[in-house]
Design a protein around this motif. Structure first.
Motif, PDB file in Angstrom:
ATOM      1  N   ASN A   1       0.853  -1.181   0.000  1.00  0.00           N
ATOM      2  CA  ASN A   1       0.000   0.000   0.000  1.00  0.00           C
ATOM      3  C   ASN A   1       0.892   1.235   0.000  1.00  0.00           C
ATOM      4  OD1 ASN A   1      -2.030   1.911   0.344  1.00  0.00           O
ATOM      5  ND2 ASN A   1      -2.101   1.629   2.562  1.00  0.00           N
TER       6      ASN A   1
ATOM      7  N   ARG B   1      -2.438   6.555   3.820  1.00  0.00           N
ATOM      8  CA  ARG B   1      -3.641   6.223   4.585  1.00  0.00           C
ATOM      9  C   ARG B   1      -3.801   4.698   4.658  1.00  0.00           C
ATOM     10  NH1 ARG B   1      -7.856  10.167   4.216  1.00  0.00           N
ATOM     11  NH2 ARG B   1      -9.282   8.578   3.451  1.00  0.00           N
ATOM     12  N   LYS B   2      -3.800   4.160   5.888  1.00  0.00           N
ATOM     13  CA  LYS B   2      -3.907   2.720   6.080  1.00  0.00           C
ATOM     14  C   LYS B   2      -5.344   2.217   5.999  1.00  0.00           C
ATOM     15  CE  LYS B   2       0.166   2.446   9.049  1.00  0.00           C
ATOM     16  NZ  LYS B   2       0.683   2.015  10.374  1.00  0.00           N
ATOM     17  N   ASN B   3      -6.300   3.132   6.036  1.00  0.00           N
ATOM     18  CA  ASN B   3      -7.711   2.750   5.945  1.00  0.00           C
ATOM     19  C   ASN B   3      -8.424   3.486   4.818  1.00  0.00           C
ATOM     20  OD1 ASN B   3      -7.920   0.947   8.329  1.00  0.00           O
ATOM     21  ND2 ASN B   3      -7.344   2.799   9.441  1.00  0.00           N
TER      22      ASN B   3
ATOM     23  N   ALA C   1      -6.149   1.069   0.462  1.00  0.00           N
ATOM     24  CA  ALA C   1      -5.966   0.016   1.466  1.00  0.00           C
ATOM     25  C   ALA C   1      -7.173  -0.911   1.523  1.00  0.00           C
ATOM     26  CB  ALA C   1      -5.703   0.641   2.829  1.00  0.00           C
TER      27      ALA C   1
ATOM     28  N   HIS D   1       2.522  -1.565   4.466  1.00  0.00           N
ATOM     29  CA  HIS D   1       2.179  -0.152   4.318  1.00  0.00           C
ATOM     30  C   HIS D   1       3.476   0.665   4.259  1.00  0.00           C
ATOM     31  CE1 HIS D   1      -2.096  -0.861   5.187  1.00  0.00           C
ATOM     32  NE2 HIS D   1      -1.684  -1.681   6.130  1.00  0.00           N
TER      33      HIS D   1
ATOM     34  N   SER E   1       3.965   3.644   4.583  1.00  0.00           N
ATOM     35  CA  SER E   1       4.015   4.694   5.601  1.00  0.00           C
ATOM     36  C   SER E   1       4.613   4.211   6.917  1.00  0.00           C
ATOM     37  CB  SER E   1       2.609   5.260   5.847  1.00  0.00           C
ATOM     38  OG  SER E   1       1.723   4.240   6.266  1.00  0.00           O
ATOM     39  N   ASP E   2       4.750   2.901   7.086  1.00  0.00           N
ATOM     40  CA  ASP E   2       5.357   2.350   8.299  1.00  0.00           C
ATOM     41  C   ASP E   2       6.883   2.357   8.240  1.00  0.00           C
ATOM     42  OD1 ASP E   2       2.965   1.827   9.569  1.00  0.00           O
ATOM     43  OD2 ASP E   2       2.835  -0.239   8.816  1.00  0.00           O
TER      44      ASP E   2
END
Length: 228
Positions: A7, A11-13, A17, A39, A41-42
């Motif tokens: 992803n 945005r994880k949600n 995603a 993700h 972003s992590d």
């Protein structure tokens, strides 16, 4: 068989995603599949410095998570990348991974099956699909399919039966292509053959010392003998 879903939205949600999670749900119905979502972003990803050192050493000198993600991709049998559409293109953190991830020169996706996923609200989602498919194709993958969904910000992207059915169909198609070891579209195979054997291979072999890291990647991915 291992499938890595990436992803590239912060945005994880978000919409991207949620589509990836739907794909994951379908894939996990098969007992022979080990699938997970990563993700971006992590992780910490610094910009490429353009030094070309990785071509000789085989890895980037920057001490962040780029090599770890690249290794996860290398270990996978299939890769699914989801990306929202920002300014008519892929998001910046995905481009940073592309710049750092040993994709094209080192043929990171050699023999892997890939699925591209793009979301957009206004226009140009197809540009994201094309960018991802070009990356996959040039880096040695078999293109299984693509998903491009128009959605409204902060609303459910799979808000119709047809959208959800298409996502599920593409997930099953990816699984089928992997299990049957499908060779992929003949035109795609010709394009990759030309890119690699006419463009990349002779370029690298002219200066083997400078590109020794690239040759090491080819050897590990089982394309060394065909390349030299």
């Amino acid at each position: 068989m291992r499938i890595l879903l990436i992803n590239s939205s912060f945005r994880k949600n978000g919409a991207t995603a949620k589509i990836l999670n739907e794909i994951l749900k379908v894939l996990k119905t098969h007992d022979d599949i080990d699938a997970s979502i990563l993700h971006l972003s992590d992780f910490k990803l610094d910009y490429c410095k353009g030094c070309s050192q990785c071509f000789q050493t085989g890895e980037c000198y920057l001490q962040d998570d780029a090599e770890h993600i690249s290794n996860l991709i290398a270990e996978a049998d299939a890769v699914v990348v989801g990306a929202p559409t920002y300014a008519s293109s892929i998001p910046g953190q995905m481009k940073t991974l592309i710049d750092r991830g040993h994709f094209v020169m080192e043929q990171l996706n050699h023999g892997k099956y890939t699925l591209s996923v793009a979301t957009y609200e206004n226009a140009d989602g197809i540009s994201v699909v094309k960018s991802l498919n070009k990356l996959f194709l040039y880096s040695g993958a078999v293109l299984s399919g693509s998903i491009c969904i128009k959605t409204v910000f902060n609303q459910e992207p799979l808000n119709s039966r047809s959208k959800k059915d298409n996502v599920r169909k593409q997930a099953e198609r990816l699984y089928w292509n992997m299990t049957k070891r499908a060779k992929g579209n003949i035109i795609h195979r010709i394009i990759h053959h030309t890119v690699f054997h006419v463009g990349i291979k002779p370029f690298v072999l002219k200066e083997k010392t400078r590109y020794s890291g690239v040759l090491d990647h080819w050897k590990r991915r089982g394309i060394f003998n065909a390349a030299v």
